[in-house]
Structure formats: structure tokens, C-alpha cells
Design an enzyme around this catalytic site. Structure first.
Site, short mmCIF file in Angstrom:
data_model
loop_
_atom_site.label_atom_id
_atom_site.label_comp_id
_atom_site.label_asym_id
_atom_site.label_seq_id
_atom_site.Cartn_x
_atom_site.Cartn_y
_atom_site.Cartn_z
N GLU A 43 -2.10 -4.93 -0.11
CA GLU A 43 -2.16 -3.80 0.83
C GLU A 43 -3.50 -3.07 0.69
O GLU A 43 -3.98 -2.87 -0.41
CB GLU A 43 -1.01 -2.82 0.52
CG GLU A 43 -0.96 -1.62 1.45
CD GLU A 43 0.22 -0.68 1.15
OE1 GLU A 43 0.68 -0.62 -0.01
OE2 GLU A 43 0.66 0.01 2.09
N LYS A 114 2.72 -1.46 9.38
CA LYS A 114 3.73 -0.90 8.45
C LYS A 114 4.68 0.02 9.21
O LYS A 114 4.24 0.96 9.89
CB LYS A 114 2.99 -0.16 7.34
CG LYS A 114 3.87 0.32 6.18
CD LYS A 114 2.97 0.93 5.10
CE LYS A 114 3.69 1.27 3.82
NZ LYS A 114 2.74 1.73 2.77
N CYS A 155 4.67 -3.06 1.71
CA CYS A 155 4.95 -2.13 0.61
C CYS A 155 6.24 -1.33 0.80
O CYS A 155 7.32 -1.86 0.60
CB CYS A 155 3.74 -1.22 0.41
SG CYS A 155 3.70 -0.52 -1.27
#
Ligand SMILES: NC(=O)CC(=O)C(=O)O
Length: 271
Positions: A43, A114, A155
Site C-alpha cells: 500500500e 480502497k 489494507c
């Protein structure tokens, strides 16, 4: 292809964007040299993980040195490349935490923004507010590649088991999480979450983290992992800068699902 090598580039991010790009290029080459057909970066690999910095490191597809490097490396090494994530600015000025995914000819085959932004206040621990500068994505990313079907999420997205389940039910055989856990949630939750998503869904999980750089404000936990559908750790590292490799074998998915058919046994009439 039922079995192949995956490579994870656990690179230490520095404030110099071009240095991060150069390092990623070198580490992708190293992973390819180990025979990796699928390569994954962490990330925010071109930018220190700090909300206020994301806009100034952002690129707008298809322009930008990071995006160009990813496309070029995928084609040069003939690999499927999950380009970790970088800050991406859209035409309206919104900035996302985005993973660009390329095939072996350097064509963009997927893009995950994300979905769940990391907005947390852990007393005495991590305080982070991605929504200060980032907008959230609004779609699930499952991509067919020449190697198999991959699901990509970033994440904090791993903490929402419904997302992993949705990707698995859409056919994903490998769940790929470019991520950057920190020193508080890393030791507590990182391996637990990654192994849980693997065993829940009987899929491979590849978790790609940045290496620890003691000089940056956010202290990445590292500990990139490759996990099989039985939740065994195929390969793992500590927090140093390194390339991690491991074998993915889809026959293991079939074996585990035949022996323990939990996906078929779900009571969708009840929940
Ligand atoms: N960095 C993240 O998005 C998530 C994280 O560090 C955590 O969930 O812990």
C-alpha cells in the site's frame, strides 16, 4: 495454470517519490528473477503513509511516473502485477487510495479504490484519518488474469469479512491485500485477519506490506505473508526490506473445499 510462484516486494518507503519508483522497479525485477508470475507491491509504495501527503504524490491515470513504471515492468517481465497502491487523483480532483493491476503485456486489467477508509483513534496508539484527504471507492474488484481470478482490496478493507466473502463468491481464488498496518494493530491483528480471510473463504491470501522505515512518521509493521486455503503460512518475513516468494497451487483450493465444504454448506436461507 494450476501452480506458479508469487512474489511480494516488501519495500521501505522514503519521502523521495522517484526513489520509491526506482526501488519498486528494481524489486519487481528481482521478484521476476526468482520466477514469480504474479508480483505484488505494498500500500502507498510511492508515498509516505501520511494523509496530508497523499494529494502531492497523486497521479491521474494514465499519466504519471509510477503508473508508467508499473505498466512497463509488467510488460518487460511478462508478469501479472498488482501495483500495491498509490494516491490517484480523478478528473474531479478526488484523491483515492488505488491499486492498479496490469497483465503481462502491460495493459491495465483492473483498478481497486480502497473502499473502507482508515479513520481510527486508538487511545495511546494509532490515530489516522484517511478521509482528511481521500475519497472512498465504491466497487468490489475481482479480475480474471491468465493465472486465475484475483480479488484485490486494500489494507483496512481486510477487516470487513463481507468484502472478502463477496470476492470469493465472485470467483476469486487469491485475495490480494496491499496493506500498511502499524506497530499497534500489526502485532495484534495482522496475521490473524489475513489467515482468517483465507480460512473463511478457502482461498490464497497475499498480504504485501511496506518494510519498516524507522525515519518515517508512520511505522509500518511489515510482515508480508502468503497464506494457503488451509490458513497455513506458505511464506512470511519480519519487517526488513526484501522480496518474499511462495508457491500458489490451485489444487490446494480444490482439496480443501472437497474435504471441508463450508462454502457449499452455508445456510443462505437463514443469513
Ligand atoms: N492502514 C490501514 O488501512 C489499516 C490498518 O492499519 C489497520 O486496520 O490496522
Amino acid at each position: 495454470m494450476s501452480a506458479f510462484t508469487v512474489g511480494v516486494c516488501q519495500l521501505g518507503v522514503v519521502p523521495d517519490k522517484q526513489a520509491n519508483i526506482n526501488k519498486a522497479r528494481r524489486m519487481i525485477g528481482e521478484a521476476a528473477g526468482y520466477g514469480s508470475r504474479l508480483i505484488v507491491l505494498p500500500e502507498m509504495f510511492n508515498c509516505p503513509y501520511q494523509s496530508e501527503l497523499f494529494p502531492q504524490y497523486a497521479e491521474t491515470y494514465p499519466v504519471g511516473p509510477t503508473i508508467a513504471m508499473l505498466a512497463e515492468c509488467a510488460a518487460k517481465h511478462k508478469v501479472v502485477l498488482v501495483g500495491g497502491s498509490i494516491p490517484e487523483q480523478d478528473e474531479n480532483g478526488n484523491v483515492y487510495n488505488t491499486s492498479f493491476i496490469f497483465d503481462e503485456s502491460g495493459e491495465l486489467i483492473g483498478r481497486h479504490r480502497k473502499i473502507h477508509l482508515f479513520d481510527v483513534t486508538i487511545k495511546g496508539g494509532t490515530v489516522f484519518q484517511e478521509s482528511r484527504t481521500l475519497a472512498a471507492g465504491s466497487s468490489i474488484t475481482v479480475v480474471k488474469t491468465s493465472l486465475g481470478t484475483i480479488g484485490v482490496a486494500i489494507c483496512y478493507d481486510v477487516r470487513f469479512p463481507e468484502l472478502a466473502r463477496a470476492m470469493a463468491l465472485s470467483g476469486a481464488q487469491i485475495l490480494i491485500f496491499p496493506a500498511a498496518f502499524g506497530p499497534v494493530t500489526g502485532p495484534a491483528h495482522w496475521e490473524l485477519l489475513m489467515r482468517s480471510r483465507a480460512v473463511d473463504n478457502q482461498v490464497y491470501v497475499v498480504a504485501a506490506a511496506p518494510a519498516l522505515n524507522a525515519a518515517t512518521e508512520y511505522k509500518a509493521y511489515g510482515h508480508s505473508l502468503i497464506i494457503d486455503p488451509w490458513s497455513r503460512v506458505v511464506a512470511g518475513v519480519a519487517d526488513e526490506e526484501t522480496v518474499l516468494t511462495g508457491k500458489i497451487d490451485f489444487r490446494t483450493i480444490n482439496k480443501v473445499r472437497e474435504e471441508l465444504p463450508v462454502l457449499k454448506q452455508r445456510r443462505v436461507d437463514l443469513y
